[in-house]
Design a protein around this motif. Structure first.
Motif, mmCIF file in Angstrom:
data_model
loop_
_atom_site.group_PDB
_atom_site.id
_atom_site.type_symbol
_atom_site.label_atom_id
_atom_site.label_comp_id
_atom_site.label_asym_id
_atom_site.label_seq_id
_atom_site.Cartn_x
_atom_site.Cartn_y
_atom_site.Cartn_z
ATOM 1 N N ALA A 130 1.009 -0.883 0.120
ATOM 2 C CA ALA A 130 -0.023 -0.169 -0.488
ATOM 3 C C ALA A 130 0.956 1.279 0.280
ATOM 4 N N LEU A 131 2.097 1.636 0.801
ATOM 5 C CA LEU A 131 2.645 2.626 0.931
ATOM 6 C C LEU A 131 3.419 2.886 -0.694
ATOM 7 N N LEU A 132 3.707 1.298 -0.764
ATOM 8 C CA LEU A 132 4.413 1.151 -2.533
ATOM 9 C C LEU A 132 3.840 1.962 -3.258
ATOM 10 N N LEU A 133 2.420 1.757 -3.136
ATOM 11 C CA LEU A 133 1.618 1.778 -3.974
ATOM 12 C C LEU A 133 0.884 3.674 -3.927
ATOM 13 N N LEU A 134 1.234 3.859 -2.804
ATOM 14 C CA LEU A 134 0.462 5.370 -2.796
ATOM 15 C C LEU A 134 2.098 6.266 -2.680
ATOM 16 N N SER A 135 3.312 5.505 -2.826
ATOM 17 C CA SER A 135 4.268 6.242 -3.457
ATOM 18 C C SER A 135 4.362 6.754 -5.238
ATOM 19 N N ALA A 136 3.834 5.829 -5.563
ATOM 20 C CA ALA A 136 4.339 5.701 -6.566
ATOM 21 C C ALA A 136 2.622 6.581 -7.137
ATOM 22 N N ALA A 137 1.947 6.686 -6.553
ATOM 23 C CA ALA A 137 0.683 8.043 -7.242
ATOM 24 C C ALA A 137 1.046 9.137 -6.299
ATOM 25 N N VAL A 138 1.422 9.353 -5.132
ATOM 26 C CA VAL A 138 1.989 10.467 -5.110
ATOM 27 C C VAL A 138 2.584 10.994 -5.919
ATOM 28 N N ALA A 139 4.060 10.538 -6.824
ATOM 29 C CA ALA A 139 5.042 10.899 -7.836
ATOM 30 C C ALA A 139 4.337 11.031 -9.002
ATOM 31 N N VAL A 140 3.062 10.195 -9.319
ATOM 32 C CA VAL A 140 2.729 10.834 -10.641
ATOM 33 C C VAL A 140 1.751 11.929 -10.432
ATOM 34 N N SER A 141 1.328 11.900 -9.713
ATOM 35 C CA SER A 141 -0.254 12.829 -9.011
ATOM 36 C C SER A 141 1.303 14.578 -8.978
ATOM 37 N N ARG A 142 2.149 14.563 -8.375
ATOM 38 C CA ARG A 142 2.932 15.551 -8.482
ATOM 39 C C ARG A 142 2.984 15.983 -9.673
ATOM 40 N N VAL A 143 3.163 14.795 -10.513
ATOM 41 C CA VAL A 143 4.599 15.840 -12.212
ATOM 42 C C VAL A 143 2.807 16.096 -12.799
ATOM 43 N N TYR A 144 1.666 15.064 -12.764
ATOM 44 C CA TYR A 144 0.505 15.411 -12.946
ATOM 45 C C TYR A 144 -0.010 17.139 -12.939
ATOM 46 N N LEU A 145 -0.400 17.143 -12.238
ATOM 47 C CA LEU A 145 -1.039 18.395 -11.319
ATOM 48 C C LEU A 145 0.420 19.583 -12.145
ATOM 49 N N GLY A 146 1.368 18.927 -12.215
ATOM 50 C CA GLY A 146 2.407 20.742 -12.948
ATOM 51 C C GLY A 146 3.228 20.881 -11.980
ATOM 52 N N TYR A 147 3.099 20.172 -10.642
ATOM 53 C CA TYR A 147 3.784 21.047 -9.672
ATOM 54 C C TYR A 147 5.402 20.551 -9.869
ATOM 55 N N HIS A 148 5.907 19.380 -10.634
ATOM 56 C CA HIS A 148 6.840 19.004 -10.071
ATOM 57 C C HIS A 148 7.403 18.668 -11.740
ATOM 58 N N THR A 149 8.764 18.540 -12.395
ATOM 59 C CA THR A 149 8.777 17.572 -12.988
ATOM 60 C C THR A 149 9.080 16.345 -12.959
ATOM 61 N N GLN A 150 9.576 15.881 -13.845
ATOM 62 C CA GLN A 150 10.321 13.997 -12.837
ATOM 63 C C GLN A 150 10.832 14.260 -12.909
ATOM 64 N N ARG A 151 11.330 15.135 -13.153
ATOM 65 C CA ARG A 151 13.017 14.798 -12.849
ATOM 66 C C ARG A 151 12.737 15.171 -11.115
ATOM 67 N N GLN A 152 12.233 16.127 -11.165
ATOM 68 C CA GLN A 152 12.504 16.867 -9.476
ATOM 69 C C GLN A 152 11.665 14.969 -8.400
ATOM 70 N N VAL A 153 10.958 14.858 -9.253
ATOM 71 C CA VAL A 153 10.154 13.100 -8.403
ATOM 72 C C VAL A 153 11.220 11.791 -8.745
ATOM 73 N N GLU A 154 11.453 12.038 -9.573
ATOM 74 C CA GLU A 154 13.125 11.243 -9.726
ATOM 75 C C GLU A 154 13.899 11.172 -8.638
ATOM 76 N N VAL A 155 14.297 12.507 -8.433
ATOM 77 C CA VAL A 155 15.223 12.518 -6.934
ATOM 78 C C VAL A 155 14.390 12.641 -5.764
ATOM 79 N N ALA A 156 13.825 12.975 -5.735
ATOM 80 C CA ALA A 156 12.586 12.526 -4.010
ATOM 81 C C ALA A 156 12.789 10.708 -4.128
ATOM 82 N N LEU A 157 11.928 10.695 -5.306
ATOM 83 C CA LEU A 157 12.028 9.050 -4.866
ATOM 84 C C LEU A 157 13.665 8.537 -4.004
ATOM 85 N N SER A 158 14.226 8.725 -5.120
ATOM 86 C CA SER A 158 15.925 8.344 -4.858
ATOM 87 C C SER A 158 15.933 8.785 -3.806
#
Length: 161
Positions: free
Chosen positions: A56-84
């Protein structure tokens, strides 16, 4: 304040990395590592519940990452760095906790530890060992000895009260 934002030219930037993504990635990776610790000695129910929490936490993590890019709050690179970074911080903190566990156990047993009500839970793989033991013994009363559980069953209240 908006004046500072305008002066620095950062009003349209949400920062590097995404703190939302980093936080949930930390929680997800920490849960996976804590689940793996002592996995063989855990009861089946603990493995199942812990596994569901981790998924559940891994899926939520993916959902948050995708939503941050989808909503335009962050770039894909910013989200990739955040996950790492979230994963790296979780692994680092896990190693710090593992290394400090003997010192913390000693502190928890000291008079200061008793005064502060510290509890060393690092060495426990089962979250509720007393509950598991009482259920296995058939008492149905968490943490109660067989005599106290028998008193509760027979008289409705504990002995001496």
């Amino acid at each position: 304040p908006s004046e500072t934002c305008l002066h620095l030219g950062l009003c349209d930037s949400y920062g590097m990395p995404s703190s939302h993504t980093q936080c949930i990635a930390f929680a997800a990776f920490m849960r996976v590592m804590l689940l793996a610790r002592g996995f063989r000695s855990k009861r089946t129910a603990t493995k199942i519940i812990g596994g569901l929490e981790a998924v559940a936490l891994l899926l939520l993590s993916a959902a948050v990452a995708v939503s941050r890019v989808y909503l335009g709050y962050h770039t894909q690179r910013q989200v990739e760095v955040a996950l790492s970074l979230g994963a790296f911080c979780a692994v680092t903190w896990y190693q710090v906790m593992r290394a400090a566990a003997p010192l913390y156990a000693r502190l928890a047993r000291s008079s200061l530890g008793h005064l502060l009500s510290l509890r060393d839970s690092w060495h426990e793989c089962e979250p509720f060992p007393a509950t598991a033991a009482s259920i296995a013994a058939g008492s149905g009363v968490a943490g109660a000895s067989n005599g106290a559980a028998a008193g509760l069953k027979a008289g409705g209240q504990a002995a001496g009260g």
